[in-house]
Design an enzyme around this catalytic site. Sequence first.
Site, PDB file in Angstrom:
ATOM      1  N   ASP A  10      60.383 -65.282 -25.078  1.00 18.50           N
ATOM      2  CA  ASP A  10      60.676 -64.585 -24.036  1.00 18.50           C
ATOM      3  C   ASP A  10      59.565 -63.608 -23.468  1.00 18.50           C
ATOM      4  O   ASP A  10      58.841 -63.109 -24.422  1.00 18.50           O
ATOM      5  CB  ASP A  10      61.994 -63.767 -23.894  1.00 18.50           C
ATOM      6  N   ASP A  12      59.693 -60.313 -21.060  1.00 16.23           N
ATOM      7  CA  ASP A  12      59.894 -58.845 -21.066  1.00 16.23           C
ATOM      8  C   ASP A  12      60.610 -58.329 -22.084  1.00 16.23           C
ATOM      9  O   ASP A  12      61.834 -58.749 -22.436  1.00 16.23           O
ATOM     10  CB  ASP A  12      60.613 -58.588 -19.692  1.00 16.23           C
TER      11      ASP A  12
END
Length: 169
Positions: A10, A12
Site C-alpha cells: 500500500d 499512504d
Amino acid sequence: MKKIEAIFIDRDGTIGGDDTVHYPGEFDLFPYTSTEINRLKRDGIRIFSFTNQPGISRGLAKEKDFEEELLAFGFDDVYMCPHDYNEGCSCRKPNTGMLIEAQKDYELCLENGAKIGDRWSDMVAASRVGSINILVRTGAGESSLSEHYDKLQDVKIDYIANNLLDAID
C-alpha cells in the site's frame, strides 16, 4: 515455508506519509523504504503498488502522476483504484480487482504473495485471495486494529509489524 513471488504494498501510511492522502509531489517516503524495496527486488521478488486513490475521480490528482511517482520509488508495476468509495467498482479495496489484474498480467499465484498495508481494507482484500497478510502500525494501522476491529473479525492477519522495515524483515 512457501517462496514469495510478489509483494503488494500500500502507499499512504505504509511506505510513507501518514493516515491521510498526500498527492504526488507532496508525499515523503519513510527513510528506509527505498532501501527495502531495492532489497526485495535484489532477492528476485516482484514489488507492486496496491493503492486506492479516490482523489483521482474527484479531480484532485492525475493517475499518471501517481504512476510515475510510484514507479520512481522502485515498484515493478502500479495497481491503483482511481474510484471514489461510492462508485461500486471491483478494484477498490477491500475488493480484489487489482490483485486479480496483477495475477493475470504476471501469471502469479496469489497464495504465494504477501500484502503489506495499514488499513483494514488491505487485509480483507489479501485475505480474500489467500495472500499473506501483514498490517503495519504506521499510518492508519493502529486505528484499523482498534476502531475497525469488527471488519477484521474473520480476517487472518499473519503479522502485525511496527513499520515496513519490520514487515519486510
